[in-house]
Design an enzyme around this catalytic site. Sequence first.
Site, PDB file in Angstrom:
ATOM      1  N   VAL A 104      -0.374   6.867   4.956  1.00 12.65           N
ATOM      2  CA  VAL A 104      -1.598   6.101   5.209  1.00 12.65           C
ATOM      3  C   VAL A 104      -1.188   4.746   5.779  1.00 12.65           C
ATOM      4  O   VAL A 104      -0.430   4.006   5.144  1.00 12.65           O
ATOM      5  CB  VAL A 104      -2.422   5.898   3.917  1.00 12.65           C
ATOM      6  CG1 VAL A 104      -3.664   5.042   4.206  1.00 12.65           C
ATOM      7  CG2 VAL A 104      -2.820   7.238   3.316  1.00 12.65           C
ATOM      8  N   PHE A 144       1.892   4.965   1.257  1.00 10.63           N
ATOM      9  CA  PHE A 144       1.074   3.877   1.769  1.00 10.63           C
ATOM     10  C   PHE A 144       1.915   2.820   2.485  1.00 10.63           C
ATOM     11  O   PHE A 144       2.976   2.410   1.995  1.00 10.63           O
ATOM     12  CB  PHE A 144       0.311   3.186   0.627  1.00 10.63           C
ATOM     13  CG  PHE A 144      -0.769   4.028   0.021  1.00 10.63           C
ATOM     14  CD1 PHE A 144      -2.059   4.003   0.525  1.00 10.63           C
ATOM     15  CD2 PHE A 144      -0.484   4.860  -1.055  1.00 10.63           C
ATOM     16  CE1 PHE A 144      -3.061   4.789  -0.041  1.00 10.63           C
ATOM     17  CE2 PHE A 144      -1.472   5.649  -1.622  1.00 10.63           C
ATOM     18  CZ  PHE A 144      -2.763   5.613  -1.112  1.00 10.63           C
ATOM     19  N   ASP A 145       1.419   2.375   3.621  1.00  9.48           N
ATOM     20  CA  ASP A 145       1.915   1.169   4.268  1.00  9.48           C
ATOM     21  C   ASP A 145       1.431  -0.022   3.435  1.00  9.48           C
ATOM     22  O   ASP A 145       0.549   0.126   2.573  1.00  9.48           O
ATOM     23  CB  ASP A 145       1.342   1.123   5.698  1.00  9.48           C
ATOM     24  CG  ASP A 145       1.709  -0.137   6.435  1.00  9.48           C
ATOM     25  OD1 ASP A 145       2.892  -0.535   6.386  1.00  9.48           O
ATOM     26  OD2 ASP A 145       0.817  -0.735   7.063  1.00  9.48           O
ATOM     27  N   LEU A 146       1.974  -1.211   3.703  1.00 16.95           N
ATOM     28  CA  LEU A 146       1.567  -2.393   2.934  1.00 16.95           C
ATOM     29  C   LEU A 146       0.690  -3.324   3.768  1.00 16.95           C
ATOM     30  O   LEU A 146      -0.520  -3.409   3.553  1.00 16.95           O
ATOM     31  CB  LEU A 146       2.808  -3.134   2.422  1.00 16.95           C
ATOM     32  CG  LEU A 146       2.551  -4.338   1.513  1.00 16.95           C
ATOM     33  CD1 LEU A 146       1.733  -3.950   0.293  1.00 16.95           C
ATOM     34  CD2 LEU A 146       3.873  -4.967   1.082  1.00 16.95           C
ATOM     35  N   ASP A 147       1.263  -4.020   4.750  1.00 17.31           N
ATOM     36  CA  ASP A 147       0.501  -4.985   5.544  1.00 17.31           C
ATOM     37  C   ASP A 147      -0.588  -4.283   6.352  1.00 17.31           C
ATOM     38  O   ASP A 147      -0.320  -3.363   7.117  1.00 17.31           O
ATOM     39  CB  ASP A 147       1.428  -5.729   6.508  1.00 17.31           C
ATOM     40  CG  ASP A 147       2.415  -6.640   5.790  1.00 17.31           C
ATOM     41  OD1 ASP A 147       2.098  -7.074   4.671  1.00 17.31           O
ATOM     42  OD2 ASP A 147       3.486  -6.907   6.344  1.00 17.31           O
TER      43      ASP A 147
END
Length: 218
Positions: free
Chosen positions: A165, A7-10
């Site tokens: 993602v 997963f990406d964060l921002d």
Amino acid sequence: MYRYILFDLDGTLTDSREGIVHCVRETIESYGDVLPAEETLLRFIGPPLQDSFIRFCGYSSEKAAEAVERFRLRYEPVGQYENRAAPGMEALLGRLREKGYVLALASSKPENLCRSICARFGFAPHLTVLVGSPPNGDWEKEDVVREAIRQLGLTAADAPQVLMVGDRKFDVEGARACGVDCAGVEFFGYAPAGELEEAGAVAVVGTAEELEAFILAH
């Protein structure tokens, strides 16, 4: 079938608009420079900051690196808290983990901030690996995806089981450079219309529920 989900964060796990935009605005103003349009400021969310200062402000590499340091002077004590979890994502991580998926974070944000934010919003307990940029500079998405894969102990043979993602083309491109698929999310509208599809995302979804349905079906 996908088994490992990065997963990406921002823009993916969190809506970081307020903190990032405020800090970018203050950084540019500290130089006495003209602020870009609000739409351009939003494009700072996602890609490495140094690249964005070069691209959107016309800064040299040296000035852009300095601008990142100025940005962090406000972001670390204040801006990281001007943030909120993406609706439904913490619960989704929990359900995926319970179903046997191995979850990881792969973000270009400094790793110390990634850890702080993921702990605050309850993401951290679901993540087997948490990778961000080192203290001395912003990594490209390809770098953090590759490092997350390495820390998970995976090889090229495992690539078909890995899904990234993220909410921007940089996530798609970074995943592709590492030989893995990327599903795009449009939770907050940070990507220009059509960007994720044009970059080659295997799916583009608008809610955590739609993302879950895609992952479980593939």
